[in-house]
Design a protein around this motif. Structure first.
Motif, PDB file in Angstrom:
ATOM      1  N   LYS A 162       0.877  -1.171   0.000  1.00  0.00           N
ATOM      2  CA  LYS A 162       0.000   0.000   0.000  1.00  0.00           C
ATOM      3  C   LYS A 162       0.912   1.218   0.000  1.00  0.00           C
ATOM      4  O   LYS A 162       1.625   1.485   0.970  1.00  0.00           O
TER       5      LYS A 162
ATOM      6  N   GLU B 179     -13.057   7.435   6.517  1.00  0.00           N
ATOM      7  CA  GLU B 179     -12.448   6.445   7.401  1.00  0.00           C
ATOM      8  C   GLU B 179     -12.923   5.043   7.045  1.00  0.00           C
ATOM      9  O   GLU B 179     -12.144   4.079   7.024  1.00  0.00           O
ATOM     10  N   LYS B 180     -14.214   4.940   6.708  1.00  0.00           N
ATOM     11  CA  LYS B 180     -14.776   3.637   6.334  1.00  0.00           C
ATOM     12  C   LYS B 180     -14.120   3.112   5.054  1.00  0.00           C
ATOM     13  O   LYS B 180     -13.797   1.918   4.951  1.00  0.00           O
TER      14      LYS B 180
ATOM     15  N   PHE C  18     -11.102   3.816   3.820  1.00  0.00           N
ATOM     16  CA  PHE C  18      -9.704   3.401   4.008  1.00  0.00           C
ATOM     17  C   PHE C  18      -9.599   2.128   4.840  1.00  0.00           C
ATOM     18  O   PHE C  18      -8.691   1.315   4.626  1.00  0.00           O
ATOM     19  N   ASN C  19     -10.522   1.941   5.754  1.00  0.00           N
ATOM     20  CA  ASN C  19     -10.556   0.671   6.484  1.00  0.00           C
ATOM     21  C   ASN C  19     -10.867  -0.486   5.536  1.00  0.00           C
ATOM     22  O   ASN C  19     -10.282  -1.573   5.654  1.00  0.00           O
ATOM     23  N   SER C  20     -11.793  -0.242   4.607  1.00  0.00           N
ATOM     24  CA  SER C  20     -12.144  -1.277   3.628  1.00  0.00           C
ATOM     25  C   SER C  20     -10.967  -1.581   2.717  1.00  0.00           C
ATOM     26  O   SER C  20     -10.728  -2.738   2.351  1.00  0.00           O
TER      27      SER C  20
ATOM     28  N   GLU D 118      -7.823  -1.426   3.471  1.00  0.00           N
ATOM     29  CA  GLU D 118      -6.847  -2.216   4.221  1.00  0.00           C
ATOM     30  C   GLU D 118      -7.299  -3.665   4.388  1.00  0.00           C
ATOM     31  O   GLU D 118      -6.502  -4.607   4.261  1.00  0.00           O
ATOM     32  N   LYS D 119      -8.598  -3.854   4.647  1.00  0.00           N
ATOM     33  CA  LYS D 119      -9.099  -5.196   4.950  1.00  0.00           C
ATOM     34  C   LYS D 119      -9.350  -6.038   3.704  1.00  0.00           C
ATOM     35  O   LYS D 119      -9.101  -7.243   3.693  1.00  0.00           O
ATOM     36  N   HIS D 120      -9.874  -5.398   2.656  1.00  0.00           N
ATOM     37  CA  HIS D 120     -10.387  -6.170   1.521  1.00  0.00           C
ATOM     38  C   HIS D 120      -9.521  -6.079   0.271  1.00  0.00           C
ATOM     39  O   HIS D 120      -9.923  -6.548  -0.788  1.00  0.00           O
TER      40      HIS D 120
ATOM     41  N   GLU E 148      -6.311  -7.178   0.437  1.00  0.00           N
ATOM     42  CA  GLU E 148      -5.166  -7.982   0.838  1.00  0.00           C
ATOM     43  C   GLU E 148      -4.545  -8.662  -0.384  1.00  0.00           C
ATOM     44  O   GLU E 148      -5.236  -9.269  -1.192  1.00  0.00           O
TER      45      GLU E 148
ATOM     46  N   THR F  24      -4.555  10.498   5.993  1.00  0.00           N
ATOM     47  CA  THR F  24      -5.063   9.269   5.390  1.00  0.00           C
ATOM     48  C   THR F  24      -3.954   8.305   4.975  1.00  0.00           C
ATOM     49  O   THR F  24      -4.239   7.208   4.514  1.00  0.00           O
TER      50      THR F  24
ATOM     51  N   ASN G 230      -1.092   4.682   7.532  1.00  0.00           N
ATOM     52  CA  ASN G 230      -0.990   3.218   7.532  1.00  0.00           C
ATOM     53  C   ASN G 230      -0.381   2.653   6.258  1.00  0.00           C
ATOM     54  O   ASN G 230      -0.332   1.429   6.076  1.00  0.00           O
TER      55      ASN G 230
END
Length: 602
Positions: free
Chosen positions: A382, A531-532, A534-536, A538-540, A542, A555, A558
């Motif tokens: 990333k 925020e939602k 960027f969380n997605s 990171e998680k999805h 991969e 932003t 991470n």
């Protein structure tokens, strides 16, 4: 001569396009137009025959049988052209509609084959604006000229034959009377074209100013900032200036045509005197005198109309030539003949080695936008690219997408030079969302689904589409995936800029590319949804490479690696923690933004 050759070439190309569309209708129309051009003279000859028969009957040297035959021929000479005219009108309209469809599809095919760099170039955009002044209809107008030419050609040949049979001097008089017409039309059509061409920028400004009264976002400012009179004055001044130039040209044209009319009358009187003398001498009958007069005047009218159409066609050809230039434009970025075919199944290793770039410019060399960039993006990393405006962030991404090729240096994908990889293979591996993203006037489902439009529908498609909407936060405002996003249509709706951006981000989640590039993806989105998203990511995402361009330093904390650009150079790179410890430009800008945010909170 060069201009005439170009016009001739453009006309031939237009007919070649018509031939490809429907050659049977093309040949039928040419034949029927030839017939229309010659049949009108049957009216003149049959009417003159009727006059001569009436005189002979009164003299007691003829019967009514010949008179009836001539009357029937005269009637048919009016009836048949009417029927043929209706047939020609039907097939010309049908043919024009068929070609309109083919031309639009041909344009799409040609333009979609171009690379983005070519489309962005000023030369291409200027060419496109010039072609659009008349629209693609200018290509079809050239074909109308061919049909008109067929009618005129048949009429001219027929009238010359009749005049030659009556008296050879009539052909000379008619030719001399018509000779100056072409030069007058050419002179003033060129002048009008020159005025229109030199006024293109004024018309663009006028169109832009008028748009402020028609487009909602601009109209709001016009009302609130009281811009009406200011814009009206700009529109009026440019329109009045243009109209004055056209009126001056038309005035010259009218005066010249007055002189031209006197020239025509001179030879008309000469022709009338000659034929009157022939009639008095008994060389021709009264009907022949009428035939000569009608044929002579018709010849001039046909020549005049034909030359006027040539003048009109020359103007149409100038615009049509621009369309053909567009069709001939070749992409600057394309796959090499020996390009390597790669089926990407995992995120690749990306390496920039001493990459420099300057934007191509037809007028001369431009400064380097990127200078000696070298860095590596490992599979699944990333990456964040940050920097102030004009630092070269978006340009770097354009090189990675191969919108342009580096001026110096190389970009390697899994060790292979990007220029050696088959272009479509690489494009299929990436997904990109630019800051200036397109808004699709489609249903919500289609607007997200275009992210991977080429895939074969399967049972999981709807689930993945809804999941993408959820990851982007678009599901919060979606009431129906069949909702049309186009308020000009019944039951259509409009969305806010932030909602449109959420749909654009959903397209990228749905595309699920091996390399996803996001250029300011949350510029119009609130902090909670940001925020939602960027969380997605990171998680999805991969195992997938994500490259983020942003001005918001909060932003990128991470990110696995951050590249700090300034004036086209990488001045710092590393993780957020490493760059903060470095206490360089990144740390200064991050601290400044964080401080401003805290002050706003207070």
């Amino acid at each position: 001569m060069k201009s005439n050759r170009n016009i001739f070439t453009v006309s031939i190309r237009s007919i070649a396009f018509a031939w490809q569309t429907n050659r049977k209708i093309l040949l039928l129309l040419i034949f029927l137009n030839l017939f229309q051009g010659s049949v009108v003279y049957l009216q003149f000859t049959s009417f003159s025959a009727i006059v001569d028969e009436i005189i002979r009957i009164k003299q007691g040297v003829s019967s009514t049988r010949e008179l009836i035959q001539s009357a029937v021929i005269l009637g048919l000479s009016f009836l048949v052209p009417t029927i043929v005219g209706n047939i020609v009108s039907f097939y010309r309209n049908k043919f024009r509609l068929q070609q309109g469809v083919q031309l639009e599809l041909y344009k799409i095919e040609k333009q979609s084959a171009l690379d983005i760099g070519t489309i962005e170039s000023s030369s291409y955009q200027n060419l496109l604006r010039g072609a659009k002044e008349w629209g693609s209809g200018s290509v079809l107008n050239l074909q109308d000229f061919i049909f008109t030419s067929a009618t005129s050609f048949a009429g001219i040949i027929t009238s010359i034959g009749i005049l030659w049979a009556l008296n050879r001097w009539l052909v000379l008089f008619a030719a001399l009377a018509a000779a100056p017409v072409y030069f007058f039309y050419k002179k003033y059509s060129m002048e009008v074209f020159r005025i229109r061409y030199l006024s293109l920028d004024d018309h663009r400004v006028i169109g832009n100013r008028i748009s402020h009264f028609e487009e909602l976002q601009k109209a709001v400012d016009v009302i609130l900032l009281k811009l009406k009179d200011w814009f009206k004055e700009q529109i009026r001044d440019r329109k009045v200036s243009f109209n004055e130039k056209i009126i001056a040209a038309e005035q010259k044209k009218s005066l010249s045509y007055a002189v031209l009319s006197l020239w025509y009358l001179l030879f008309l009187f000469a022709a009338i005197a000659l034929m009157t003398k022939e009639a008095l001498a008994g060389s021709i009958a009264v009907g022949g005198l009428l035939l000569a007069f009608n044929t002579y005047t018709r010849f001039y009218q046909t020549i005049n109309g034909y030359i006027e159409s040539i003048s009109f066609t020359e103007e149409a050809a100038r615009y049509a030539a621009r369309w053909f230039e567009l069709f001939e434009t070749e992409p600057k970025i394309r796959s090499r003949k020996d390009a390597v075919r790669i089926s990407f199944t995992t995120a690749p290793l990306i390496e920039f080695k001493n990459v420099s770039f300057r934007y191509p410019n037809e007028e001369g060399e431009t400064p380097l936008v990127l200078q000696s960039l070298s860095f590596t993006i490992r599979p699944g990393e990333k990456i964040a690219i940050v920097g102030i405006n004009g630092s070269g962030k978006t340009t770097l991404i354009k090189l990675l997408c191969r919108i342009y090729d580096p001026t110096e240096g190389n970009i390697y994908i899994n060790g292979t030079d990007l220029r050696d990889i088959y272009l479509e293979d690489w494009q299929s591996a990436i997904g990109i969302l630019f800051q200036d993203f397109p808004v699709y006037n489609l249903t919500v489902r289609e607007s997200i689904g275009v992210g991977r439009i080429s895939e074969t529908p399967d049972a999981t498609q709807e689930e993945r589409l809804r999941q993408a909407a959820h990851f982007s936060g678009a599901d919060e405002f979606i009431t129906s995936y069949d909702q049309l996003i186009w308020k000009e249509f019944k039951d259509g709706v409009d969305l806010s800029k932030g909602q449109h951006q959420r749909l654009a981000v959903a397209r990228m989640f749905y595309r699920n590319a091996l390399v996803t590039i996001l250029d300011e993806p949350t510029a119009s989105i609130d902090a909670v949804t940001e925020e939602k998203i960027f969380n997605s990511l990171e998680k999805h995402m991969e195992g997938k490479t994500v490259i983020l361009i942003t001005h918001r330093f909060s932003t990128v904390k991470n990110a696995d690696k951050i590249l700090m650009l300034e004036h086209g150079r990488i001045i710092e790179q590393g993780s957020h923690k490493e760059l903060m410890l470095l206490r360089g430009q990144y740390e200064a800008l991050f601290t400044m933004q964080a401080k401003r945010y805290l002050e706003n909170e207070d």
